[in-house]
Structures are given as C-alpha cells and as structure tokens.
Design a protein around this motif. Structure first.
Motif, mmCIF file in Angstrom:
data_model
loop_
_atom_site.group_PDB
_atom_site.id
_atom_site.type_symbol
_atom_site.label_atom_id
_atom_site.label_comp_id
_atom_site.label_asym_id
_atom_site.label_seq_id
_atom_site.Cartn_x
_atom_site.Cartn_y
_atom_site.Cartn_z
ATOM 1 N N ALA A 174 12.458 23.499 52.909
ATOM 2 C CA ALA A 174 11.000 23.614 52.783
ATOM 3 C C ALA A 174 10.452 22.711 51.678
ATOM 4 C CB ALA A 174 10.618 25.065 52.504
ATOM 5 N N VAL A 175 11.251 22.448 50.656
ATOM 6 C CA VAL A 175 10.802 21.590 49.561
ATOM 7 C C VAL A 175 10.635 20.153 50.047
ATOM 8 C CG1 VAL A 175 11.400 20.678 47.282
ATOM 9 C CG2 VAL A 175 11.812 23.083 47.802
ATOM 10 N N VAL A 176 11.599 19.667 50.826
ATOM 11 C CA VAL A 176 11.519 18.308 51.378
ATOM 12 C C VAL A 176 10.289 18.183 52.272
ATOM 13 C CG1 VAL A 176 12.623 16.682 52.962
ATOM 14 C CG2 VAL A 176 13.978 17.812 51.202
ATOM 15 N N LEU A 177 10.068 19.174 53.110
ATOM 16 C CA LEU A 177 8.912 19.137 54.012
ATOM 17 C C LEU A 177 7.596 19.160 53.242
ATOM 18 C CD1 LEU A 177 10.220 21.575 56.750
ATOM 19 C CD2 LEU A 177 9.910 19.103 56.961
ATOM 20 N N SER A 178 7.521 19.992 52.231
ATOM 21 C CA SER A 178 6.310 20.070 51.422
ATOM 22 C C SER A 178 6.058 18.755 50.681
ATOM 23 C CB SER A 178 6.437 21.220 50.427
ATOM 24 O OG SER A 178 5.308 21.298 49.610
ATOM 25 N N PHE A 179 7.107 18.159 50.144
ATOM 26 C CA PHE A 179 6.990 16.886 49.437
ATOM 27 C C PHE A 179 6.523 15.788 50.391
ATOM 28 C CE2 PHE A 179 9.373 13.207 47.333
ATOM 29 C CZ PHE A 179 8.337 12.924 46.463
ATOM 30 N N ALA A 180 7.138 15.717 51.560
ATOM 31 C CA ALA A 180 6.756 14.711 52.553
ATOM 32 C C ALA A 180 5.306 14.907 52.980
ATOM 33 C CB ALA A 180 7.684 14.776 53.762
ATOM 34 N N GLU A 181 4.911 16.136 53.199
ATOM 35 C CA GLU A 181 3.536 16.444 53.602
ATOM 36 C C GLU A 181 2.546 16.013 52.510
ATOM 37 O OE1 GLU A 181 1.647 20.127 56.006
ATOM 38 O OE2 GLU A 181 2.676 20.663 54.156
ATOM 39 N N SER A 182 2.902 16.264 51.259
ATOM 40 C CA SER A 182 2.052 15.872 50.138
ATOM 41 C C SER A 182 1.928 14.353 50.034
ATOM 42 C CB SER A 182 2.638 16.438 48.839
ATOM 43 O OG SER A 182 1.901 16.001 47.727
ATOM 44 N N LEU A 183 3.022 13.645 50.232
ATOM 45 C CA LEU A 183 2.998 12.178 50.202
ATOM 46 C C LEU A 183 2.071 11.623 51.280
ATOM 47 C CD1 LEU A 183 6.795 11.453 49.688
ATOM 48 C CD2 LEU A 183 4.971 11.006 48.021
ATOM 49 N N MET A 184 2.149 12.196 52.467
ATOM 50 C CA MET A 184 1.303 11.722 53.561
ATOM 51 C C MET A 184 -0.169 12.028 53.289
ATOM 52 S SD MET A 184 3.355 10.176 55.477
ATOM 53 C CE MET A 184 4.529 9.944 54.154
ATOM 54 N N LYS A 185 -0.440 13.196 52.739
ATOM 55 C CA LYS A 185 -1.820 13.561 52.420
ATOM 56 C C LYS A 185 -2.395 12.571 51.410
ATOM 57 C CE LYS A 185 -4.712 17.353 50.882
ATOM 58 N NZ LYS A 185 -4.762 18.709 50.353
ATOM 59 N N ASP A 186 -1.619 12.245 50.380
ATOM 60 C CA ASP A 186 -2.075 11.292 49.368
ATOM 61 C C ASP A 186 -2.325 9.908 49.954
ATOM 62 O OD1 ASP A 186 -1.942 13.261 47.446
ATOM 63 O OD2 ASP A 186 -0.063 12.539 46.558
ATOM 64 N N ALA A 187 -1.549 9.543 50.987
ATOM 65 C CA ALA A 187 -1.686 8.232 51.617
ATOM 66 C C ALA A 187 -2.744 8.222 52.720
ATOM 67 C CB ALA A 187 -0.341 7.788 52.188
ATOM 68 N N GLY A 188 -3.304 9.381 53.039
ATOM 69 C CA GLY A 188 -4.304 9.460 54.097
ATOM 70 C C GLY A 188 -3.714 9.405 55.488
ATOM 71 N N ILE A 189 -2.454 9.798 55.611
ATOM 72 C CA ILE A 189 -1.770 9.807 56.914
ATOM 73 C C ILE A 189 -1.645 11.253 57.381
ATOM 74 C CG2 ILE A 189 0.400 9.309 58.114
ATOM 75 C CD1 ILE A 189 0.810 6.978 56.139
ATOM 76 N N ALA A 190 -2.144 11.525 58.570
ATOM 77 C CA ALA A 190 -2.046 12.873 59.133
ATOM 78 C C ALA A 190 -0.607 13.168 59.513
ATOM 79 C CB ALA A 190 -2.949 12.999 60.347
ATOM 80 N N SER A 191 -0.159 14.383 59.215
ATOM 81 C CA SER A 191 1.207 14.785 59.554
ATOM 82 C C SER A 191 1.190 16.200 60.115
ATOM 83 C CB SER A 191 2.111 14.703 58.324
ATOM 84 O OG SER A 191 1.692 15.607 57.328
ATOM 85 N N LEU A 192 2.300 16.568 60.721
ATOM 86 C CA LEU A 192 2.442 17.887 61.323
ATOM 87 C C LEU A 192 3.869 18.360 61.103
ATOM 88 C CD1 LEU A 192 1.479 20.177 63.313
ATOM 89 C CD2 LEU A 192 2.413 18.741 65.115
ATOM 90 N N ILE A 193 4.015 19.607 60.680
ATOM 91 C CA ILE A 193 5.343 20.213 60.598
ATOM 92 C C ILE A 193 5.465 21.134 61.802
ATOM 93 C CG2 ILE A 193 6.917 21.656 59.298
ATOM 94 C CD1 ILE A 193 5.532 20.636 56.752
#
Length: 73
Positions: A10-29
């Motif tokens: 869950a930590v990896v997923l949360s980190f990846a999601e945060s990186l995408m949010k900061d970059a303005g890239i939509a993501s989905l888990i």
C-alpha cells in the motif's frame, strides 16, 4: 489504461499515486474492492494504472523516484 505497477504494498501504491497527482497525471488503483473476497488478508495485488498517452511520462517519473523495480515490463 496501462498497468505500470502490480503490488500488495500500500505504501508503494500511495507513493506512486502521489507522484502522479503532483505531475498532473490521472491514475487509478484497480482491484481495491477485492479485499472483500480475500478476507482483507492483502493476498491479491492491486494494479496501478494510467492512461495510455501518459504511460511513458508516468514511467519516467516512477523510475526517477526509485520505483523502477516495481514497474511491470
């Protein structure tokens, strides 16, 4: 959608999601609701997805952040 990561962490997923949010890239888990079927044991991996057109940029961001080992081929 393009799958970039598949993990139970869950930590990896949360980190990846945060990186995408900061970059303005939509993501989905995906597969978060599967915990009902597995009894909340965390056995089934979750998939981290981004749009096809954002996949290359997202992959570069994840590599730069040190998540290269988590990336799907």
């Amino acid at each position: 959608m393009k799958e970039l990561i598949r993990t139970n962490d869950a930590v990896v997923l949360s980190f990846a999601e945060s990186l995408m949010k900061d970059a303005g890239i939509a993501s989905l888990i995906a597969d978060q609701g599967m915990s009902i079927l597995e009894g909340s044991l965390g056995l089934l991996p979750r998939r981290f997805l981004v749009a096809e057109e954002d996949a290359d940029a997202a992959r570069r961001i994840l590599i730069d952040a040190g998540l290269e080992a988590e990336l799907r081929p």
